[in-house]
Scaffold this motif. Structure first.
Motif, PDB file in Angstrom:
ATOM      1  N   THR A  51      49.168  38.417  78.701  1.00 25.49           N
ATOM      2  CA  THR A  51      49.731  37.388  79.564  1.00 25.49           C
ATOM      3  C   THR A  51      50.924  37.941  80.337  1.00 25.49           C
ATOM      4  N   ALA A  52      50.946  37.696  81.636  1.00 28.22           N
ATOM      5  CA  ALA A  52      52.063  38.127  82.484  1.00 28.22           C
ATOM      6  C   ALA A  52      53.277  37.256  82.183  1.00 28.22           C
ATOM      7  N   SER A  53      54.370  37.896  81.835  1.00 27.30           N
ATOM      8  CA  SER A  53      55.604  37.177  81.532  1.00 27.30           C
ATOM      9  C   SER A  53      56.785  38.113  81.736  1.00 27.30           C
ATOM     10  N   THR A  54      57.968  37.552  81.660  1.00 28.66           N
ATOM     11  CA  THR A  54      59.172  38.365  81.793  1.00 28.66           C
ATOM     12  C   THR A  54      59.229  39.409  80.683  1.00 28.66           C
ATOM     13  N   GLN A  55      58.898  38.999  79.471  1.00 26.63           N
ATOM     14  CA  GLN A  55      58.931  39.914  78.338  1.00 26.63           C
ATOM     15  C   GLN A  55      57.891  41.025  78.489  1.00 26.63           C
ATOM     16  N   THR A  56      56.688  40.659  78.935  1.00 28.07           N
ATOM     17  CA  THR A  56      55.650  41.663  79.143  1.00 28.07           C
ATOM     18  C   THR A  56      56.065  42.628  80.245  1.00 28.07           C
ATOM     19  N   GLY A  57      56.652  42.100  81.304  1.00 25.36           N
ATOM     20  CA  GLY A  57      57.125  42.949  82.396  1.00 25.36           C
ATOM     21  C   GLY A  57      58.167  43.946  81.928  1.00 25.36           C
ATOM     22  N   ARG A  62      59.427  49.671  80.461  1.00 24.31           N
ATOM     23  CA  ARG A  62      59.802  50.689  79.467  1.00 24.31           C
ATOM     24  C   ARG A  62      58.651  51.656  79.220  1.00 24.31           C
ATOM     25  N   ALA A  63      57.439  51.121  79.061  1.00 27.92           N
ATOM     26  CA  ALA A  63      56.282  51.958  78.736  1.00 27.92           C
ATOM     27  C   ALA A  63      55.906  52.911  79.863  1.00 27.92           C
ATOM     28  N   THR A  64      56.049  52.454  81.109  1.00 32.44           N
ATOM     29  CA  THR A  64      55.619  53.265  82.256  1.00 32.44           C
ATOM     30  C   THR A  64      56.749  54.073  82.875  1.00 32.44           C
ATOM     31  N   ASN A  65      57.965  53.830  82.427  1.00 31.56           N
ATOM     32  CA  ASN A  65      59.148  54.516  82.970  1.00 31.56           C
ATOM     33  C   ASN A  65      59.367  54.183  84.450  1.00 31.56           C
ATOM     34  N   ALA A  66      58.897  53.022  84.878  1.00 35.44           N
ATOM     35  CA  ALA A  66      59.060  52.595  86.275  1.00 35.44           C
ATOM     36  C   ALA A  66      60.470  52.042  86.484  1.00 35.44           C
ATOM     37  N   ALA A  67      60.942  52.121  87.702  1.00 33.58           N
ATOM     38  CA  ALA A  67      62.271  51.619  88.043  1.00 33.58           C
ATOM     39  C   ALA A  67      62.246  50.131  88.384  1.00 33.58           C
ATOM     40  N   MET A  80      50.874  48.000 101.769  1.00 30.75           N
ATOM     41  CA  MET A  80      50.243  49.170 101.173  1.00 30.75           C
ATOM     42  C   MET A  80      51.150  50.389 101.133  1.00 30.75           C
ATOM     43  N   GLU A  81      52.419  50.210 101.450  1.00 33.23           N
ATOM     44  CA  GLU A  81      53.302  51.369 101.427  1.00 33.23           C
ATOM     45  C   GLU A  81      53.532  51.805  99.984  1.00 33.23           C
ATOM     46  N   PHE A  82      53.693  53.090  99.805  1.00 33.97           N
ATOM     47  CA  PHE A  82      53.943  53.627  98.474  1.00 33.97           C
ATOM     48  C   PHE A  82      55.444  53.687  98.260  1.00 33.97           C
ATOM     49  N   LYS A  83      55.897  53.180  97.134  1.00 30.47           N
ATOM     50  CA  LYS A  83      57.311  53.215  96.803  1.00 30.47           C
ATOM     51  C   LYS A  83      57.466  53.907  95.460  1.00 30.47           C
ATOM     52  N   TYR A  84      58.167  55.014  95.463  1.00 29.86           N
ATOM     53  CA  TYR A  84      58.352  55.791  94.249  1.00 29.86           C
ATOM     54  C   TYR A  84      59.019  54.955  93.164  1.00 29.86           C
ATOM     55  N   GLY A  85      58.491  55.034  91.963  1.00 31.20           N
ATOM     56  CA  GLY A  85      59.093  54.364  90.825  1.00 31.20           C
ATOM     57  C   GLY A  85      58.762  52.894  90.697  1.00 31.20           C
ATOM     58  N   ARG A  86      57.840  52.375  91.505  1.00 31.37           N
ATOM     59  CA  ARG A  86      57.503  50.955  91.441  1.00 31.37           C
ATOM     60  C   ARG A  86      56.171  50.759  90.726  1.00 31.37           C
ATOM     61  N   LEU A  87      56.147  49.812  89.811  1.00 28.60           N
ATOM     62  CA  LEU A  87      54.940  49.427  89.101  1.00 28.60           C
ATOM     63  C   LEU A  87      54.413  48.146  89.730  1.00 28.60           C
ATOM     64  N   THR A  96      46.768  36.277  83.375  1.00 26.60           N
ATOM     65  CA  THR A  96      46.314  37.431  82.606  1.00 26.60           C
ATOM     66  C   THR A  96      46.410  38.660  83.490  1.00 26.60           C
ATOM     67  N   ILE A  97      47.046  39.702  82.989  1.00 28.67           N
ATOM     68  CA  ILE A  97      47.215  40.935  83.754  1.00 28.67           C
ATOM     69  C   ILE A  97      45.845  41.557  83.995  1.00 28.67           C
ATOM     70  N   ALA A  98      45.559  41.831  85.269  1.00 29.90           N
ATOM     71  CA  ALA A  98      44.249  42.347  85.664  1.00 29.90           C
ATOM     72  C   ALA A  98      44.309  43.785  86.165  1.00 29.90           C
ATOM     73  N   SER A  99      45.471  44.219  86.684  1.00 27.25           N
ATOM     74  CA  SER A  99      45.584  45.581  87.207  1.00 27.25           C
ATOM     75  C   SER A  99      47.005  46.084  87.078  1.00 27.25           C
ATOM     76  N   VAL A 100      47.123  47.385  86.878  1.00 25.24           N
ATOM     77  CA  VAL A 100      48.432  48.034  86.749  1.00 25.24           C
ATOM     78  C   VAL A 100      48.351  49.360  87.510  1.00 25.24           C
ATOM     79  N   ALA A 101      49.288  49.573  88.423  1.00 27.44           N
ATOM     80  CA  ALA A 101      49.311  50.811  89.200  1.00 27.44           C
ATOM     81  C   ALA A 101      50.729  51.171  89.587  1.00 27.44           C
ATOM     82  N   CYS A 102      50.974  52.437  89.727  1.00 30.76           N
ATOM     83  CA  CYS A 102      52.265  52.892  90.252  1.00 30.76           C
ATOM     84  C   CYS A 102      52.128  52.970  91.762  1.00 30.76           C
ATOM     85  N   SER A 103      52.823  52.124  92.456  1.00 30.38           N
ATOM     86  CA  SER A 103      52.746  52.119  93.925  1.00 30.38           C
ATOM     87  C   SER A 103      53.967  51.436  94.456  1.00 30.38           C
TER      88      SER A 103
END
Length: 103
Positions: A51-57, A62-67, A80-87, A96-103
């Motif tokens: 489930t998407a939530s503040t706690q899950t985010g 932490r898990a992905t080391n994203a900024a 569609m721009e790529f931004k370094y460090g963004r999840l 329900t979380i359906a996709s996860v990508a670094c972009s």
């Protein structure tokens, strides 16, 4: 003063104002070679189906080391721009979380 002289003066007067909008090498955003993408999408795949939530985010950051995290609701268009460090996390109508990508 002739119309031509007035036109030249007008153009010359506009040059300093337009040059303020120009981007120089010192104030331009660094290129891809000078940035490091610390985001790692692979650990974030474990969150798909949760489930998407503040706690899950926070756990995903932490898990992905994203900024930062970008939540993408269903049927939402995103840039569609790529931004370094963004999840980027997509979720469905049931939150329900359906996709996860670094972009």
């Amino acid at each position: 003063m002739t119309a031509r002289t007035a036109g030249i003066i007008l153009v010359l007067a506009a040059v300093p104002a337009l040059s303020a909008c120009a981007t120089t090498a010192s104030d331009a955003a660094p290129g891809p070679t000078s940035q490091v993408n610390h985001c790692q999408a692979a650990p974030g795949q474990a969150f798909i189906g949760q489930t998407a939530s503040t706690q899950t985010g926070a756990a995903m950051l932490r898990a992905t080391n994203a900024a930062e995290i970008r939540w993408v609701p269903p049927r939402t268009m995103v840039t569609m721009e790529f931004k370094y460090g963004r999840l980027t996390v997509g979720y469905d109508d049931a939150m329900t979380i359906a996709s996860v990508a670094c972009s």
